[in-house]
Design a protein around this motif. Structure first.
Motif, PDB file in Angstrom:
ATOM      1  N   ASN A 117      11.005  -1.098 -17.990  1.00  9.97           N
ATOM      2  CA  ASN A 117      11.206  -1.063 -19.072  1.00  9.97           C
ATOM      3  C   ASN A 117      12.966  -0.228 -18.652  1.00  9.97           C
ATOM      4  OD1 ASN A 117      12.568  -0.220 -21.762  1.00  9.97           O
ATOM      5  ND2 ASN A 117       9.588  -0.009 -21.384  1.00  9.97           N
ATOM      6  N   PRO A 118      13.862  -1.908 -19.448  1.00 14.69           N
ATOM      7  CA  PRO A 118      14.967  -1.660 -19.548  1.00 14.69           C
ATOM      8  C   PRO A 118      15.299  -0.456 -20.015  1.00 14.69           C
ATOM      9  CG  PRO A 118      14.548  -3.953 -19.777  1.00 14.69           C
ATOM     10  CD  PRO A 118      13.069  -3.066 -19.837  1.00 14.69           C
ATOM     11  N   ALA A 119      14.542  -0.533 -21.210  1.00 14.35           N
ATOM     12  CA  ALA A 119      15.381   1.127 -22.294  1.00 14.35           C
ATOM     13  C   ALA A 119      15.407   2.186 -21.372  1.00 14.35           C
ATOM     14  CB  ALA A 119      14.687   0.860 -23.430  1.00 14.35           C
ATOM     15  N   ILE A 120      14.182   2.485 -20.740  1.00 10.10           N
ATOM     16  CA  ILE A 120      14.516   3.561 -20.039  1.00 10.10           C
ATOM     17  C   ILE A 120      14.908   3.526 -18.671  1.00 10.10           C
ATOM     18  CG2 ILE A 120      12.414   5.276 -18.792  1.00 10.10           C
ATOM     19  CD1 ILE A 120       9.912   4.101 -20.256  1.00 10.10           C
ATOM     20  N   VAL A 121      15.549   2.745 -18.610  1.00  8.15           N
ATOM     21  CA  VAL A 121      16.183   3.008 -17.211  1.00  8.15           C
ATOM     22  C   VAL A 121      17.110   3.314 -17.480  1.00  8.15           C
ATOM     23  CG1 VAL A 121      16.811   1.434 -14.799  1.00  8.15           C
ATOM     24  CG2 VAL A 121      14.683   1.557 -15.438  1.00  8.15           C
ATOM     25  N   LEU A 122      17.743   2.182 -18.387  1.00 14.50           N
ATOM     26  CA  LEU A 122      19.513   2.354 -18.890  1.00 14.50           C
ATOM     27  C   LEU A 122      19.275   3.907 -19.191  1.00 14.50           C
ATOM     28  CD1 LEU A 122      19.807  -1.114 -20.239  1.00 14.50           C
ATOM     29  CD2 LEU A 122      20.905   0.040 -17.911  1.00 14.50           C
ATOM     30  N   ALA A 123      18.451   4.277 -20.118  1.00 16.12           N
ATOM     31  CA  ALA A 123      18.783   5.511 -20.853  1.00 16.12           C
ATOM     32  C   ALA A 123      18.776   6.694 -19.752  1.00 16.12           C
ATOM     33  CB  ALA A 123      16.943   6.142 -21.971  1.00 16.12           C
ATOM     34  N   TYR A 124      17.997   7.080 -18.487  1.00 12.30           N
ATOM     35  CA  TYR A 124      18.177   7.503 -17.459  1.00 12.30           C
ATOM     36  C   TYR A 124      19.367   7.400 -16.559  1.00 12.30           C
ATOM     37  CZ  TYR A 124      17.536   8.838 -12.419  1.00 12.30           C
ATOM     38  OH  TYR A 124      18.188  10.117 -11.549  1.00 12.30           O
ATOM     39  N   ALA A 125      19.647   6.651 -16.927  1.00 13.90           N
ATOM     40  CA  ALA A 125      21.268   5.651 -16.815  1.00 13.90           C
ATOM     41  C   ALA A 125      22.136   6.478 -17.091  1.00 13.90           C
ATOM     42  CB  ALA A 125      21.684   4.465 -16.126  1.00 13.90           C
ATOM     43  N   ALA A 126      22.273   6.888 -18.128  1.00 14.55           N
ATOM     44  CA  ALA A 126      23.460   7.460 -19.318  1.00 14.55           C
ATOM     45  C   ALA A 126      23.304   8.570 -19.473  1.00 14.55           C
ATOM     46  CB  ALA A 126      22.972   7.099 -20.788  1.00 14.55           C
TER      47      ALA A 126
END
Length: 283
Positions: A117-126
């Motif tokens: 899930n790109p939203a979860i991945v990018l939220a984790y990165a942030a």
């Protein structure tokens, strides 16, 4: 079947065999490479079934999505570092908040099977960016007992990516074989350091410095070196897991899961290298 020490890569196609790694060099297909007397053999495996609007994942997808994820993390870290350097009171909230949010997202992605899930991945990165920016400031700022300044952070970043690319070369050349035995050893070592770290944390509530694993002394230096070594070897298992996805023709969005897993390992490695460097720069 080989597994990986990184829980993000656990949901992989069931394939048998062991052999030299070929991350990025295998053609898309349903073949499992094994090594016997120096000659590769191929056994049939069940590939993923991609939908009409999806295509198989490629190494370019992995590189692109990993780059985007690390880009978000870097921007978050720079913003966090800027705010903390101008207001030191934000350091603890950023470290605690970013760390907890990152941990929750890892658990959600792993146990909820939402690694792609790109939203979860990018939220984790942030979130991890906020965490790392503040933590880096605390490790290198005199007011928090640190030393070395931004130069120390640069050394830690260079060391992290140096280890990453070094292990990638080791993996692609087959200098170290990814075998079930190696996998068990790395996972066992990982469990061991986690138990020791948690035990040290609990002990620190009752005695000054706990077991001495994080106080900057000789034992702490050895422990950090062990953690760095385990994190480095974990990359071999992560590359192998990603390679399996490519060979099994996993859908394109699975590359987000690969990016997620690699970022988790990179974050851990960076923290341990920064911690080790801070030991040598402290009075």
């Amino acid at each position: 079947m080989r597994t990986t020490s990184n829980p993000v890569f656990r949901n992989l196609p069931k394939q048998e065999g062991s052999g030299y790694a070929s991350f990025g060099s295998a053609t898309a297909g349903a073949a499992q490479v094994t090594q016997q007397f120096g000659q590769p053999q191929y056994t049939q495996a069940e590939p993923y079934r991609t939908g009409p609007d999806s295509r198989p994942m490629t190494i370019d997808d992995v590189v692109t999505k990993t780059g985007v994820t690390l880009g978000v993390l870097t921007v978050g870290a720079l913003i966090s570092y800027f705010f903390v350097s101008n207001n030191n009171a934000l350091a603890a909230p950023f470290v605690i908040g970013g760390g907890l949010i990152g941990l929750v997202l890892v658990l959600v992605a792993t146990f909820g099977r939402k690694m792609d899930n790109p939203a979860i991945v990018l939220a984790y990165a942030a979130a991890e960016g906020v965490f790392l920016g503040a933590l880096s400031f605390m490790f290198t700022n005199i007011e928090f007992g640190g030393a070395g300044g931004s130069a120390l952070i640069g050394q830690a970043v260079l060391g992290t990516f140096g280890v990453f690319f070094g292990m990638l070369v080791v993996y692609k050349t087959g200098a170290i074989r990814v075998t079930p035995r190696l996998t068990r050893m790395i996972i066992g070592a990982l469990i061991g350091v986690v138990v020791l770290a948690l035990g040290n944390l609990v002990a620190s509530f009752f005695m000054d410095g706990g077991f001495g694993l994080r106080d900057g002394g000789p034992i702490a230096i050895i422990f950090s070196l062990v953690c760095i070594g385990i994190a480095a070897f974990s990359f071999l298992l992560d590359f192998d897991a990603a390679d399996k996805l490519i060979r099994a023709q996993a859908p394109e969005k699975a590359a987000w899961g690969v990016a997620f897993g690699l970022t988790v390992t990179l974050v851990w490695l960076y923290i341990e290298i920064l911690r080790l460097l801070s030991y040598f720069n402290s009075d």
